[in-house]
Design a protein around this motif. Sequence first.
Motif: not given
Length: 137
Positions: A126, A74-75, A71
């Motif tokens: 997220k 990805e952020v 997560v």
Amino acid sequence: MNGLVLCVAVLAVASVYGVLHRWRSGRVRVSGRDGEKRLGAAELGEALGERATLVQFSSAFCAPCRATRRVLGEVAGMVPGVSHVEIDAEDQLDLVRDLGILKTPTVLVLDAGGRIVRRATGQPRKADVIAALGEAV
């Protein structure tokens, strides 16, 4: 009869505790105990992000840590100027004690200067991480 009442009371208390624990786990929130603590490249082992840094404290056998890594990665990939640093809690015990890290995963959101602005224990969502970055930038 008294045993049944006691059993129901214990189950009710345990259920309330479980619901509260699950509700708090993974929530990104301001922590008053962080005050004006700052982390830099010396403590993290990597340079800070231009806008913000997501610091994850993990341990080797922590299943939620792997999902949290994904997560946060990805952020960090979506938001320019944000970096993700993962620290093995077992290797950095002095830092863990100094920051009051009690469980893994724990995520700290740092601003560009390394000041801790948000903290999450457990696996964050997220959307919560992205919202916390708004506070750091």
